[in-house]
Write an enzyme that holds these catalytic residues in place. Structure first.
Site, PDB file in Angstrom:
ATOM      1  N   GLY A 134       8.220   0.939   0.394  1.00 17.56           N
ATOM      2  CA  GLY A 134       8.150  -0.283   0.665  1.00 17.56           C
ATOM      3  C   GLY A 134       8.826  -1.309   1.662  1.00 17.56           C
ATOM      4  O   GLY A 134      10.138  -0.422   2.032  1.00 17.56           O
ATOM      5  N   CYS A 135       8.538  -2.111   2.097  1.00 19.78           N
ATOM      6  CA  CYS A 135       9.300  -2.770   3.254  1.00 19.78           C
ATOM      7  C   CYS A 135      10.667  -3.529   2.403  1.00 19.78           C
ATOM      8  O   CYS A 135      11.748  -3.148   3.293  1.00 19.78           O
ATOM      9  CB  CYS A 135       8.310  -3.771   3.860  1.00 19.78           C
ATOM     10  SG  CYS A 135       7.663  -4.882   2.738  1.00 19.78           S
TER      11      CYS A 135
END
Length: 324
Positions: A134-135
């Site tokens: 995920g970012c």
């Protein structure tokens, strides 16, 4: 050249993947799948690609491609793979959160490897299935993994991070449309964000008992990028901390330690992560910044693909930020 397929090509991450792969010397895009835009030109969803490609979206899937990128909403990759059986040689890179956690990483005989190159380089090179991080998780992990490797996360870690509106996806929502987001900042999911699980698993792979994480994510009034600050007690000097981080990232192609304080514009439109360290009394402040759509999504997916196929790690990812 290898053949690549993109599933869910009309969103932000799909658009960025197309942009990168169009100039990748080792890859040919075989199809871009979208059930809602089949038959329409890719540039109708991504006007920045007008003049760069005449490809059209399709609702047909070539199951014999060499690599497929899943750019679907969270929970949809599992459903898609249950109904589409790719060839036994097809490599799969999933950009959702379906397979990131250890308990979800094994799916119908497929073992997904967590695709953070700075942590799992060797496993990625030998993997067939990748769960792209995920970012927020990428930004935070790159900021504090060196401390975990040195067994130095002994105290509470307080993390504050702000992300651009593209992190919410292409479909407008009450907190992502312009009238609400512009000239506005707000927090959401305090201390409970879904990326905490993958962050804690990565840290636990390096340091079994680490200090509690307090993570506060924020919505920013800009479109792309994540700037995160984390601070925790650190008994060593700033010079020792810099040496620690320098050693940890000595072989990293995309993560760099900056002597000067960093700003978000340095990394937007690139696959790079910039990190800055600051010492105040017995507290170490770590600032990390990435582009949420590139190092936090599509760029890192291509980085993983390059490693899996033995291409140069930076192939297709030599992108420059616009700092002016």
């Amino acid at each position: 050249m290898i053949k690549a397929g993109i599933i869910g090509g009309s969103g932000y991450t799909g658009g960025e993947l197309i942009r990168i792969l169009l100039t990748h010397s080792e890859v040919a895009i075989n199809f871009v799948y979208s059930t809602t835009r089949a038959g329409k030109k890719v540039s109708t969803a991504h006007p920045d690609l007008l003049g760069l490609t005449d490809m059209e979206f399709t609702d047909k899937v070539n199951l014999e491609v060499d690599v497929v990128f899943l750019c679907l909403g969270h929970g949809n990759s599992t459903t898609f793979l249950k109904t589409h059986g790719f060839s036994k040689n097809t490599k799969i890179i999933d950009l959702s959160n379906d397979f990131r956690l250890a308990g979800d990483a094994k799916f119908e005989g497929k073992q997904f490897i967590y695709g953070l190159p700075e942590l799992n380089m060797a496993q990625i090179k030998n993997a067939q299935f990748i769960a792209n991080p995920g970012c927020f998780a990428t930004t935070v992990q790159l900021g504090i993994l060196p401390l975990a490797k040195a067994q130095l996360l002994q105290h509470q870690v307080h993390i504050n991070a702000v992300t651009g509106s593209t992190g919410a996806g292409v479909s407008p929502s009450a907190t992502s449309h312009f009238s609400w987001r512009n000239n506005n900042v707000s927090w959401y999911k305090p201390f409970t964000h879904q990326h905490l699980g993958e962050i804690e698993e990565s840290l636990g792979s390096l340091q079994q008992n680490f200090g509690k994480l307090f993570f506060l994510p924020n919505r920013g009034n800009f479109t792309r990028g994540i700037l995160a600050t984390a601070y925790t007690k650190f008994n060593g000097s700033l010079e020792e901390a810099c040496e620690l981080y320098g050693d940890f990232y000595s072989e990293a192609r995309f993560t760099h330690l900056s002597e000067a304080p960093i700003a978000l514009k340095q990394v937007v439109n690139t696959n790079h992560c910039h990190i800055h360290l600051h010492k105040h009394d017995d507290v170490l402040l770590i600032t990390s910044a990435i582009d949420n759509l590139l190092k936090g999504a599509s760029g890192q997916a291509v980085q993983n693909m390059n490693l899996m196929f033995g291409f140069k790690e930076e192939q297709g990812l030599q992108l420059k930020a616009g700092v002016f």
